[in-house]
Scaffold this motif. Structure first.
Motif, PDB file in Angstrom:
ATOM      1  N   GLU A 173      12.011  29.150  27.592  1.00 37.36           N
ATOM      2  CA  GLU A 173      12.918  28.183  27.489  1.00 37.36           C
ATOM      3  C   GLU A 173      12.479  27.318  28.625  1.00 37.36           C
ATOM      4  O   GLU A 173      12.659  26.967  30.567  1.00 37.36           O
ATOM      5  CB  GLU A 173      14.187  28.596  28.654  1.00 37.36           C
ATOM      6  N   ASP A 174      12.195  26.191  28.206  1.00 38.36           N
ATOM      7  CA  ASP A 174      10.959  24.490  28.594  1.00 38.36           C
ATOM      8  C   ASP A 174      12.068  23.819  29.246  1.00 38.36           C
ATOM      9  O   ASP A 174      13.178  23.448  28.974  1.00 38.36           O
ATOM     10  CB  ASP A 174      10.995  24.243  27.991  1.00 38.36           C
ATOM     11  N   VAL A 175      12.401  23.912  30.902  1.00 41.06           N
ATOM     12  CA  VAL A 175      12.946  22.928  31.535  1.00 41.06           C
ATOM     13  C   VAL A 175      13.540  21.564  31.351  1.00 41.06           C
ATOM     14  O   VAL A 175      14.549  21.275  31.162  1.00 41.06           O
ATOM     15  CB  VAL A 175      13.380  23.132  33.267  1.00 41.06           C
ATOM     16  N   VAL A 176      12.155  20.727  30.332  1.00 37.03           N
ATOM     17  CA  VAL A 176      12.022  19.422  29.788  1.00 37.03           C
ATOM     18  C   VAL A 176      12.723  19.787  28.076  1.00 37.03           C
ATOM     19  O   VAL A 176      13.604  19.513  27.729  1.00 37.03           O
ATOM     20  CB  VAL A 176      10.470  18.852  29.749  1.00 37.03           C
ATOM     21  N   ARG A 177      11.446  20.568  27.141  1.00 37.79           N
ATOM     22  CA  ARG A 177      11.247  20.762  25.994  1.00 37.79           C
ATOM     23  C   ARG A 177      12.839  21.385  24.783  1.00 37.79           C
ATOM     24  O   ARG A 177      12.331  21.474  23.701  1.00 37.79           O
ATOM     25  CB  ARG A 177      10.545  20.606  25.255  1.00 37.79           C
ATOM     26  N   GLY A 178      13.204  22.210  26.217  1.00 39.84           N
ATOM     27  CA  GLY A 178      14.182  23.498  24.961  1.00 39.84           C
ATOM     28  C   GLY A 178      13.139  24.551  24.436  1.00 39.84           C
ATOM     29  O   GLY A 178      12.033  24.928  25.226  1.00 39.84           O
ATOM     30  N   SER A 179      13.458  25.176  23.946  1.00 37.82           N
ATOM     31  CA  SER A 179      13.023  27.078  23.412  1.00 37.82           C
ATOM     32  C   SER A 179      11.799  26.613  23.035  1.00 37.82           C
ATOM     33  O   SER A 179      11.959  26.107  22.108  1.00 37.82           O
ATOM     34  CB  SER A 179      13.818  28.112  22.668  1.00 37.82           C
ATOM     35  N   GLN A 180      10.820  26.942  23.782  1.00 36.36           N
ATOM     36  CA  GLN A 180       9.185  27.224  23.535  1.00 36.36           C
ATOM     37  C   GLN A 180       8.704  27.906  22.722  1.00 36.36           C
ATOM     38  O   GLN A 180       8.834  29.353  23.399  1.00 36.36           O
ATOM     39  CB  GLN A 180       8.435  26.241  24.192  1.00 36.36           C
ATOM     40  N   ARG A 219       5.306  19.843  34.490  1.00 42.70           N
ATOM     41  CA  ARG A 219       3.580  19.246  34.196  1.00 42.70           C
ATOM     42  C   ARG A 219       3.642  18.284  32.263  1.00 42.70           C
ATOM     43  O   ARG A 219       4.859  18.113  32.041  1.00 42.70           O
ATOM     44  CB  ARG A 219       2.805  20.257  33.952  1.00 42.70           C
ATOM     45  N   GLY A 220       2.649  18.051  32.256  1.00 42.06           N
ATOM     46  CA  GLY A 220       2.760  16.945  30.971  1.00 42.06           C
ATOM     47  C   GLY A 220       2.937  18.057  29.872  1.00 42.06           C
ATOM     48  O   GLY A 220       2.125  19.044  29.975  1.00 42.06           O
ATOM     49  N   VAL A 224       1.341  22.636  26.983  1.00 43.69           N
ATOM     50  CA  VAL A 224       2.488  23.571  26.085  1.00 43.69           C
ATOM     51  C   VAL A 224       1.502  24.543  25.731  1.00 43.69           C
ATOM     52  O   VAL A 224       1.684  25.651  26.167  1.00 43.69           O
ATOM     53  CB  VAL A 224       3.159  22.923  24.969  1.00 43.69           C
ATOM     54  N   THR A 225       0.668  24.150  25.451  1.00 42.44           N
ATOM     55  CA  THR A 225      -0.300  25.887  24.467  1.00 42.44           C
ATOM     56  C   THR A 225      -1.458  26.818  25.553  1.00 42.44           C
ATOM     57  O   THR A 225      -1.168  27.867  25.149  1.00 42.44           O
ATOM     58  CB  THR A 225      -1.572  24.887  23.409  1.00 42.44           C
ATOM     59  N   ASN A 226      -1.517  25.800  26.375  1.00 42.28           N
ATOM     60  CA  ASN A 226      -2.157  27.024  28.378  1.00 42.28           C
ATOM     61  C   ASN A 226      -1.213  27.671  28.398  1.00 42.28           C
ATOM     62  O   ASN A 226      -1.405  28.994  29.299  1.00 42.28           O
ATOM     63  CB  ASN A 226      -1.820  25.687  29.061  1.00 42.28           C
ATOM     64  N   THR A 227       0.487  27.363  28.501  1.00 42.85           N
ATOM     65  CA  THR A 227       1.612  27.974  28.809  1.00 42.85           C
ATOM     66  C   THR A 227       1.419  29.112  28.266  1.00 42.85           C
ATOM     67  O   THR A 227       1.623  30.498  29.206  1.00 42.85           O
ATOM     68  CB  THR A 227       2.440  27.250  28.562  1.00 42.85           C
ATOM     69  N   GLY A 228       1.531  29.744  26.407  1.00 41.99           N
ATOM     70  CA  GLY A 228       1.014  31.093  26.362  1.00 41.99           C
ATOM     71  C   GLY A 228       0.161  31.757  27.381  1.00 41.99           C
ATOM     72  O   GLY A 228       0.711  32.758  27.890  1.00 41.99           O
ATOM     73  N   ALA A 229      -0.983  31.564  27.331  1.00 37.22           N
ATOM     74  CA  ALA A 229      -1.902  32.041  28.087  1.00 37.22           C
ATOM     75  C   ALA A 229      -0.955  32.150  29.785  1.00 37.22           C
ATOM     76  O   ALA A 229      -1.620  33.732  29.906  1.00 37.22           O
ATOM     77  CB  ALA A 229      -2.912  31.660  28.429  1.00 37.22           C
ATOM     78  N   HIS A 246       7.396  20.395  30.066  1.00 36.99           N
ATOM     79  CA  HIS A 246       6.643  19.910  30.066  1.00 36.99           C
ATOM     80  C   HIS A 246       6.733  19.209  29.143  1.00 36.99           C
ATOM     81  O   HIS A 246       7.395  17.983  28.626  1.00 36.99           O
ATOM     82  CB  HIS A 246       6.092  20.530  28.734  1.00 36.99           C
ATOM     83  N   HIS A 247       6.655  17.945  30.088  1.00 33.17           N
ATOM     84  CA  HIS A 247       7.019  16.331  29.980  1.00 33.17           C
ATOM     85  C   HIS A 247       6.261  15.329  29.161  1.00 33.17           C
ATOM     86  O   HIS A 247       5.376  15.793  29.409  1.00 33.17           O
ATOM     87  CB  HIS A 247       7.660  15.196  31.045  1.00 33.17           C
ATOM     88  N   ASN A 248       6.858  14.277  27.922  1.00 32.81           N
ATOM     89  CA  ASN A 248       5.850  13.828  27.339  1.00 32.81           C
ATOM     90  C   ASN A 248       5.163  12.796  27.977  1.00 32.81           C
ATOM     91  O   ASN A 248       5.278  12.520  29.282  1.00 32.81           O
ATOM     92  CB  ASN A 248       6.819  12.869  26.480  1.00 32.81           C
TER      93      ASN A 248
END
Ligand code: GLU
Length: 464
Positions: A173-180, A219-220, A224-229, A246-248
């Motif tokens: 649950e991304d605090v910026v982007r919501g569910s990821q 962070r930027g 986002v894709t690094n986060t899974g790993a 993750h902010h834009n």
């Protein structure tokens, strides 16, 4: 208990690599972290990602700290990854012992060739874990030939055989982007350690986030894709992953990513150009969000508007012209006390400095621009405009009617009243020639304010 352990509600970190100066896009990341930490009575860590010792420089680190402080963000803690190699080596050993970090010997060319083959076979172009098939003898033989391994983290995206991956969703649950959601089967096992033994950023970052009890990684969205790993790496090291946000990102007006190399937009250069830190902060935070971009006079004001999830999902264009607009609106309302030291540095001091500032602030974009008006008041008008013909005759006549001192805020009205009655001139025909004679310019601060600052003697010196 470690030196970093922290039980405050939010511990965040800004993790720049000190390989260049930070720009407004980096400031956005720092600000999102800093504002978030203030909203949660938390801790803001500045963590230098300086594991690349060859490219990292103390001068850059010092400049980054100075930039943050100038913007109004003083770190609660400062940490250096280059001082923590032992901790990373211990974590690497722990992963190796668990069979989660494995040696690979492929060259970049070989990997590229395999990638193309996979694409040709319509397979996802990810690493096929060929190195896992090497026997101990084969490995020893490669090393005897002088090949040095790089080390990959085995992603948990399979049931029995690592060569048969299956869809493995990681949610947060991304605090910026919501569910990821990301699928671990769609990515290659990340390299954590290079052939020369140096660390890529992933392992040191996760090790430190665990040790420093970071609660939110903000962070930027390029991460986002690094986060899974990374979430699985946290788990592999026996820890629960923190929350992520993750902010834009910001781009230039023409849509290119901002880079540490494009010095033009560095925080240091914006400071040198005379921008107010709050103009930079307001734009860096509010651009590309659901809030309108307005000049916030203080961090507290910005804090009231900040919500981590107000950032939109697409990149936002950073336009320096917008920064100047914000700067102007801040400068127009700056109190004398706030700027008096900076004015003194420009040589603007003494009994009339405050009245001078209040007279000119609405007419300038930058505090430094005050010196131009100080020179006009103290020395001579600029000679951009000159007077001739009837206007010249009129101004000479008007100057002969200057009232005696003391002069105050009413003097201009008294004087021009007399001049109007005597000459019959009014409106622009009356004021403009006087403005030009007094300042050399067609526009500027109220003459009622400027006249007593210039004083009678210096006004008479301007008699054309
Ligand atoms: N040094 C990394 C970067 O600047 C840090 C990323 C992170 O915050 O985890 O991209």
């Amino acid at each position: 208990m470690t030196e970093f352990e922290d039980h405050s509600p939010a511990t965040v970190r800004f993790a720049p690599s000190p390989t260049g100066s930070i720009h407004i896009g980096n400031a956005r990341t720092a600000l999102f972290n800093w504002l978030f930490s203030r909203q949660h009575q938390g801790e803001f860590i500045l963590r230098f990602d300086d594991t690349d010792v060859a490219r990292s420089k103390t001068e850059y680190a010092d400049a980054i700290l100075a930039d943050l402080q100038w913007l109004g963000m003083t770190p609660d803690t400062i940490a250096w990854q280059s001082k923590r190699f032992n901790a990373y080596a211990a974590a690497a050993e722990q992963l190796k012992a668990a069979g989660l970090l494995y040696a690979c010997y492929e060259t970049a060319d070989e990997l590229e060739r395999r990638r193309k083959l996979r694409l040709a076979r319509r397979l996802p172009p990810i690493y096929g874990r060929e190195a896992l098939k090497l026997s101990d003898e084969e490995r020893l033989a490669l090393e005897a030939e002088g090949h040095k391994p790089h080390w990959r983290f085995l992603l948990p995206n399979f049931a029995d055989s690592p060569f048969e991956t299956r869809r493995t969703e990681i949610h947060w649950e991304d605090v910026v982007r919501g569910s990821q959601t990301v699928d671990l089967a769609s990515m290659s096992d990340p390299v954590l350690i290079r052939e020369d033994g140096t660390y890529l950023y992933t392992l040191p970052s996760v090790v430190d986030d665990i040790e420093m009890a970071v609660s939110h990684i903000i962070r930027g969205d390029d991460h986002v894709t690094n986060t899974g790993a990374q979430i699985t790496l946290f788990r592999a090291l026996g820890s629960e992953a923190p929350a992520f946000g993750h902010h834009n990102l910001l781009t230039s007006v023409s849509g290119e990513g901002l880079s540490k190399r494009s010095n033009a937009l560095s925080i240091g250069s914006l400071r040198e150009e005379g921008y107010e830190p709050m103009a930079v902060n307001s734009l860096a935070v509010l651009i590309g969000t659901s809030e309108s971009v307005t000049a916030m006079p203080s961090m507290d004001a910005l804090l009231e508007h900040f919500k981590a999830d107000f950032a939109s999902k697409s990149a936002a264009k950073f336009d320096p012209a917008e920064l100047t607009t914000l700067n102007r609106s801040l400068v127009h309302d700056l109190d004398y006390e706030t700027v008096s030291d900076r004015l003194a540095e420009l040589g603007i001091a003494g009994g009339k400095a405050e009245a001078f500032w209040l007279a000119v602030r609405k007419n300038i974009d930058f505090v430094n621009d005050a010196s131009r008006w100080w020179a006009i008041v103290e020395d001579l008008p600029e000679n951009e405009e000159s007077l001739d013909g009837e206007d010249l005759v009129f101004v000479r006549e008007a100057f002969s009617m200057l009232p005696p001192e003391p002069w105050d805020g009413e003097t201009w009205a008294t004087w021009t009243g007399t001049v109007k009655a005597a000459t019959g001139r009014k409106g622009r025909g009356l004021f403009m020639p006087l403005r030009i004679a007094l300042t050399g310019l067609r526009s500027g601060p109220e003459l009622a304010d400027l006249l007593p600052l210039i004083g009678r003697a210096k006004t008479l010196d301007r008699l054309p």
